[in-house]
Design an enzyme around this catalytic site. Sequence first.
Site, PDB file in Angstrom:
ATOM      1  N   LYS A 173      65.591 -32.130   9.223  1.00  0.00           N
ATOM      2  CA  LYS A 173      65.478 -30.579   9.408  1.00  0.00           C
ATOM      3  C   LYS A 173      65.577 -30.507  10.746  1.00  0.00           C
ATOM      4  O   LYS A 173      64.862 -30.578  11.667  1.00  0.00           O
ATOM      5  CB  LYS A 173      64.450 -29.873   9.112  1.00  0.00           C
ATOM      6  CG  LYS A 173      64.557 -28.427   8.569  1.00  0.00           C
ATOM      7  CD  LYS A 173      65.155 -27.574   9.721  1.00  0.00           C
ATOM      8  CE  LYS A 173      64.101 -27.093  10.782  1.00  0.00           C
ATOM      9  NZ  LYS A 173      64.720 -26.252  11.801  1.00  0.00           N
ATOM     10  N   GLU A 248      55.390 -35.991  18.395  1.00  0.00           N
ATOM     11  CA  GLU A 248      55.799 -35.868  19.752  1.00  0.00           C
ATOM     12  C   GLU A 248      56.046 -34.524  20.226  1.00  0.00           C
ATOM     13  O   GLU A 248      56.787 -33.823  19.975  1.00  0.00           O
ATOM     14  CB  GLU A 248      56.970 -36.508  19.998  1.00  0.00           C
ATOM     15  CG  GLU A 248      57.061 -38.024  19.344  1.00  0.00           C
ATOM     16  CD  GLU A 248      56.374 -39.177  19.852  1.00  0.00           C
ATOM     17  OE1 GLU A 248      55.831 -38.709  21.168  1.00  0.00           O
ATOM     18  OE2 GLU A 248      56.071 -40.214  19.231  1.00  0.00           O
ATOM     19  N   CYS A 282      61.525 -33.202  27.607  1.00  0.00           N
ATOM     20  CA  CYS A 282      60.142 -33.282  27.726  1.00  0.00           C
ATOM     21  C   CYS A 282      59.462 -34.188  28.809  1.00  0.00           C
ATOM     22  O   CYS A 282      58.266 -34.003  29.041  1.00  0.00           O
ATOM     23  CB  CYS A 282      59.526 -33.862  26.182  1.00  0.00           C
ATOM     24  SG  CYS A 282      60.422 -35.246  25.720  1.00  0.00           S
ATOM     25  N   GLU A 384      53.464 -25.139  29.848  1.00  0.00           N
ATOM     26  CA  GLU A 384      54.997 -25.775  29.701  1.00  0.00           C
ATOM     27  C   GLU A 384      55.801 -24.621  29.750  1.00  0.00           C
ATOM     28  O   GLU A 384      55.871 -23.572  28.997  1.00  0.00           O
ATOM     29  CB  GLU A 384      55.104 -26.655  28.179  1.00  0.00           C
ATOM     30  CG  GLU A 384      56.200 -27.195  28.457  1.00  0.00           C
ATOM     31  CD  GLU A 384      56.629 -28.071  27.015  1.00  0.00           C
ATOM     32  OE1 GLU A 384      56.188 -27.194  26.023  1.00  0.00           O
ATOM     33  OE2 GLU A 384      57.289 -29.197  27.153  1.00  0.00           O
TER      34      GLU A 384
HETATM   35  P1  NDP Z   1      59.499 -26.249  18.306  1.00  0.00           P
HETATM   36  O1  NDP Z   1      58.244 -26.776  18.075  1.00  0.00           O
HETATM   37  O2  NDP Z   1      59.972 -24.862  18.351  1.00  0.00           O
HETATM   38  O3  NDP Z   1      60.503 -26.856  17.068  1.00  0.00           O
HETATM   39  C1  NDP Z   1      60.873 -28.268  16.815  1.00  0.00           C
HETATM   40  C2  NDP Z   1      61.256 -27.992  15.542  1.00  0.00           C
HETATM   41  O4  NDP Z   1      60.272 -27.903  14.640  1.00  0.00           O
HETATM   42  C3  NDP Z   1      62.624 -27.446  15.218  1.00  0.00           C
HETATM   43  O5  NDP Z   1      63.425 -27.983  14.199  1.00  0.00           O
HETATM   44  C4  NDP Z   1      62.038 -26.018  14.630  1.00  0.00           C
HETATM   45  O6  NDP Z   1      62.882 -25.288  13.746  1.00  0.00           O
HETATM   46  C5  NDP Z   1      60.983 -26.664  13.743  1.00  0.00           C
HETATM   47  N1  NDP Z   1      59.912 -25.767  13.408  1.00  0.00           N
HETATM   48  C6  NDP Z   1      59.408 -24.642  13.951  1.00  0.00           C
HETATM   49  N2  NDP Z   1      58.539 -24.195  13.049  1.00  0.00           N
HETATM   50  C7  NDP Z   1      57.961 -24.943  12.155  1.00  0.00           C
HETATM   51  C8  NDP Z   1      57.165 -24.920  11.190  1.00  0.00           C
HETATM   52  N3  NDP Z   1      56.210 -24.084  10.847  1.00  0.00           N
HETATM   53  N4  NDP Z   1      57.130 -26.004  10.243  1.00  0.00           N
HETATM   54  C9  NDP Z   1      58.020 -27.055  10.449  1.00  0.00           C
HETATM   55  N5  NDP Z   1      59.005 -26.857  11.411  1.00  0.00           N
HETATM   56  C10 NDP Z   1      59.200 -26.181  12.225  1.00  0.00           C
HETATM   57  O7  NDP Z   1      60.306 -26.851  19.566  1.00  0.00           O
HETATM   58  P2  NDP Z   1      61.796 -26.567  20.277  1.00  0.00           P
HETATM   59  O8  NDP Z   1      62.797 -26.794  19.440  1.00  0.00           O
HETATM   60  O9  NDP Z   1      61.720 -25.265  21.094  1.00  0.00           O
HETATM   61  O10 NDP Z   1      61.578 -27.865  21.360  1.00  0.00           O
HETATM   62  C11 NDP Z   1      61.144 -27.839  22.620  1.00  0.00           C
HETATM   63  C12 NDP Z   1      59.465 -28.289  22.757  1.00  0.00           C
HETATM   64  O11 NDP Z   1      59.723 -29.698  22.130  1.00  0.00           O
HETATM   65  C13 NDP Z   1      59.136 -28.465  23.854  1.00  0.00           C
HETATM   66  O12 NDP Z   1      57.648 -27.998  23.924  1.00  0.00           O
HETATM   67  C14 NDP Z   1      59.104 -29.825  24.240  1.00  0.00           C
HETATM   68  O13 NDP Z   1      58.184 -30.421  25.236  1.00  0.00           O
HETATM   69  C15 NDP Z   1      58.870 -30.745  22.931  1.00  0.00           C
HETATM   70  N6  NDP Z   1      59.691 -31.939  23.035  1.00  0.00           N
HETATM   71  C16 NDP Z   1      58.732 -32.896  23.064  1.00  0.00           C
HETATM   72  C17 NDP Z   1      59.168 -34.171  23.129  1.00  0.00           C
HETATM   73  C18 NDP Z   1      58.364 -35.450  22.909  1.00  0.00           C
HETATM   74  O14 NDP Z   1      59.174 -36.393  22.933  1.00  0.00           O
HETATM   75  N7  NDP Z   1      57.139 -35.337  23.253  1.00  0.00           N
HETATM   76  C19 NDP Z   1      60.846 -34.528  23.317  1.00  0.00           C
HETATM   77  C20 NDP Z   1      61.669 -33.153  23.350  1.00  0.00           C
HETATM   78  C21 NDP Z   1      60.975 -32.187  23.164  1.00  0.00           C
HETATM   79  P3  NDP Z   1      63.517 -24.010  14.390  1.00  0.00           P
HETATM   80  O15 NDP Z   1      64.285 -24.508  15.662  1.00  0.00           O
HETATM   81  O16 NDP Z   1      64.414 -23.687  13.139  1.00  0.00           O
HETATM   82  O17 NDP Z   1      62.429 -22.911  14.739  1.00  0.00           O
END
Ligand code: NDP
Length: 480
Positions: A173, A248, A282, A384
């Site tokens: 997803k 992550e 990140c 963040e």
């Molecule tokens: P989100 O947590 O908003 O979303 C990540 C994914 O989860 C998306 O596909 C999102 O879908 C999905 N999602 C959202 N809500 C749910 C739920 N309730 N159940 C299941 N899936 C869900 O993160 P962002 O996309 O905004 O990415 C940014 C974040 O990712 C930052 O905090 C960054 O630090 C972190 N990150 C961490 C990394 C690491 O390696 N530690 C690397 C890269 C980023 P949708 O987009 O459709 O809402």
Amino acid sequence: MEKIKNYINGAFLPPNSNNYFNNYNPSTGEVYSMIPDSTEEDVQLAVDSSKKAFPVWSELSAEKRSEYLLRIAEIINKYSEKLAVAETVDNGKPLWLSKSVDIPRAVKNFEFFASAIKHFSSEAHSTDKNTLNYTLRQPVGIIGAISPWNLPLYLFTWKIAPALAAGNCVIGKPSEITPMTSYMLSEICIEAGLPGGVLNIVHGYGNTAGKAVVSHPEIKAITFTGGTSTGREISKIASPMFKKLSLELGGKNPVIIFSDCRYDEMLETTVNSSFRNQGEICLCGSRIFIEKNLYKKFRDDFIKRVSQLTVGDPLLDSSNLGAIVSKQHFEKILYYIELAKTEGGKILCGGNPVKINGRCDGGWFIEPAVIEGLSSDCRTNQEEIFGPVVTIIPFENEEEVLQMANSTEYGLASVIWTENLSRAHNLSAKIKSGIVWINCWMVRDLRTPFGGVKNSGIGREGGLEALRFFTEPKNVCIKY
Ligand code: NDP
């Protein structure tokens, strides 16, 4: 307008609801494609097809699965130009970055795990002269892979490749904000002849499609990269179901600069570690700590360098920074810049929205911002932001900087600049983060464990860690 489709059982399907929502180009602010609003029904179809595919896929030899992965890598490579443009249009990142980092890394992810699975082995323990234990490593089953918008194809394939290599079927997803290259990956999998159901890609909102993946009882493990609060929500659902979880999550990474560092190299790398991909990585360092006797020189040189960065149309080679990924995220970043001012921060450069005339005049652009004068415990330095915003803070000694660096809820990555080897080792051992870079940043070796501590996540991906996560160990004890 192009309608993205789900990839289920090896074919393209519209969402069961027949509903779609808008996909925006962040550099123009315009809608340019439509995303399926998938629901539980679509996830169920994906699970059904993966259940059918699993027995054959999991029993293929590692060598055979490796060949499929290599074929996918080859086809990604063939379409790399087209994929890079699509990534830039969808995400807003500069095209040179999509070309040099995002797409080549997607190729590498498949190549690396195609090779790694052939070298993966398990343990054997000779207990006494008549007893031998050996550990079988078997695929977990159906894996849910949920990825974010900042490195769309790069991170999606980072999860899919090892999961498939280890013999699992995957339901992916991608982020609803950047679904285009994962849609193109489905086309690539069809061209590669990947059997139907081995990989399914379901598009839609996180709290519907994503939640349906997390909640499905037949999906046995979840690999998730995204925000800490989303990770917490996922954990609430998945943990009572005893699913394997790899999370992550977010970061608030410190960069620690000592006055004995190799200065020019440090300065150039710190510009990158602050603002690469608009600060939407990140691993970017958002809190920069500088030893007091170097502070003024660093501040002046850093501001000079940052002020020279060009924010512009991401399709142009001259743009160092492109667009912010969405209007919502653009507003969030501007909110934090205002917050920094109310907390007493002084904006040394940048921080304003940028209006770009012509094609990009409706896009979401922000000048890279450098802020000083904030305490390390204020919200700006604790939460963040995930954008082109850094703070600079002077420090007196190792003890003080260690305390400040470790003072957030996060612990993903950290960077240390010093020529003093003892100090580098000492701080690396004491700093609370999953990754430490000394005198460099973002140097990645795919064999190394990747992940964070504290609220930056649980588990590690990368190399053999990923293959261990995507397999179940079974110990067999033989008395002979
Ligand atoms: P989100 O947590 O908003 O979303 C990540 C994914 O989860 C998306 O596909 C999102 O879908 C999905 N999602 C959202 N809500 C749910 C739920 N309730 N159940 C299941 N899936 C869900 O993160 P962002 O996309 O905004 O990415 C940014 C974040 O990712 C930052 O905090 C960054 O630090 C972190 N990150 C961490 C990394 C690491 O390696 N530690 C690397 C890269 C980023 P949708 O987009 O459709 O809402």
